[in-house]
Design an enzyme around this catalytic site. Structure first.
Site, short mmCIF file in Angstrom:
data_model
loop_
_atom_site.label_atom_id
_atom_site.label_comp_id
_atom_site.label_asym_id
_atom_site.label_seq_id
_atom_site.Cartn_x
_atom_site.Cartn_y
_atom_site.Cartn_z
N CYS A 19 9.61 52.93 1.10
CA CYS A 19 10.15 53.14 2.30
C CYS A 19 11.26 54.18 2.11
O CYS A 19 11.11 55.05 1.15
CB CYS A 19 10.79 51.95 3.34
SG CYS A 19 12.05 51.29 2.38
N ARG A 25 12.91 47.91 4.68
CA ARG A 25 11.45 47.58 4.77
C ARG A 25 10.90 47.23 3.72
O ARG A 25 10.07 46.21 3.39
CB ARG A 25 10.63 48.72 5.53
CG ARG A 25 11.22 48.74 7.04
CD ARG A 25 10.70 50.23 7.72
NE ARG A 25 11.33 51.19 7.16
CZ ARG A 25 10.83 52.45 7.16
NH1 ARG A 25 9.93 52.70 7.94
NH2 ARG A 25 11.46 53.48 6.48
N ASP A 138 11.11 51.29 11.55
CA ASP A 138 12.54 51.26 10.61
C ASP A 138 13.46 50.42 11.48
O ASP A 138 14.20 51.09 12.60
CB ASP A 138 13.00 52.75 10.50
CG ASP A 138 13.81 52.65 9.26
OD1 ASP A 138 14.69 51.52 9.00
OD2 ASP A 138 14.36 53.63 8.58
P1 4NP Z 1 14.37 51.53 4.97
O1 4NP Z 1 15.58 51.88 6.12
O2 4NP Z 1 13.92 52.98 4.67
O3 4NP Z 1 13.69 50.49 5.82
O4 4NP Z 1 15.32 50.97 3.75
C1 4NP Z 1 16.53 52.70 5.86
C2 4NP Z 1 17.61 52.52 4.92
C3 4NP Z 1 18.81 53.63 5.09
C4 4NP Z 1 18.58 54.79 5.76
C5 4NP Z 1 17.61 54.92 6.53
C6 4NP Z 1 16.79 54.09 6.47
N1 4NP Z 1 19.38 55.79 5.76
O5 4NP Z 1 19.70 56.84 6.17
O6 4NP Z 1 20.49 55.67 4.78
#
Ligand code: 4NP
Length: 169
Positions: A19, A25, A138
């Site tokens: 992800c 995720r 997300d």
């Molecule tokens: P992930 O969610 O891709 O599902 O782990 C996110 C975690 C952090 C960030 C964005 C999405 N961020 O911008 O730091």
């Protein structure tokens, strides 16, 4: 959808889940899929890792909301530490399953050839409730509810993946 065949017979089938940040995720999917594989006795035959296309959270534990949701449903989120997806992950895994279209673009851009791109699929390609692969939304930008919804989709998709893995390994 059929999984790519094992590239190194005799070694565990290897799945990379990807992800953006590797704190919501893909680590949720890693914990759930690993738990289901262990329950089916496939823990030694399939190896599941996860990484993010972004490096901001490398070394960090899972997002607190993701961890709370997993714990409430009986999973152990405590062992996760975020990793960054790099080009050498293609060689170390049989299939790369990405959570959304943006992840797909970024992972495809790191691929060296079409063979690696062909082994890169949307995770929800295996969701039995959709006719074709779509994004796993997300939940990072929202509240706890989004994590519950996300976990439900991940559990359903992981069940279907386990069924497919039984045909593959
Ligand atoms: P992930 O969610 O891709 O599902 O782990 C996110 C975690 C952090 C960030 C964005 C999405 N961020 O911008 O730091």
């Amino acid at each position: 959808m059929v999984l790519p065949p094992p590239r190194r017979p005799g070694t565990p089938y290897s799945i990379a889940l990807v992800c953006l940040g590797n704190i919501c995720r893909s680590p949720t999917a890693q914990v759930v899929l690993t738990s289901k594989l262990d329950a089916e006795g496939l823990g030694d035959l399939v190896r599941v890792r996860s990484a993010g296309t972004g490096a901001w959270h490398v070394g960090e534990a899972m997002d607190r909301r993701a961890a709370t949701t997993l714990t409430a449903h009986g999973y152990d989120p405590t062992r996760h530490r975020a990793q960054h997806f790099c080009a050498d992950w293609f060689d170390r895994h049989d299939v790369v399953l990405v959570m959304d279209d943006r992840n797909l673009l970024e992972v495809d851009a790191l691929a060296q050839d079409d063979e690696q791109r062909k082994r890169t699929l949307l995770f929800r390609t295996f969701d039995p409730d959709v006719a074709h692969g779509i994004d796993l939304p997300d939940p990072w930008y929202g509240g706890q509810d989004g994590f519950e919804v996300m976990l439900g989709v991940v559990e359903r998709t992981a069940d279907a993946l386990v069924t497919e893995l039984k045909r593959t390994v």
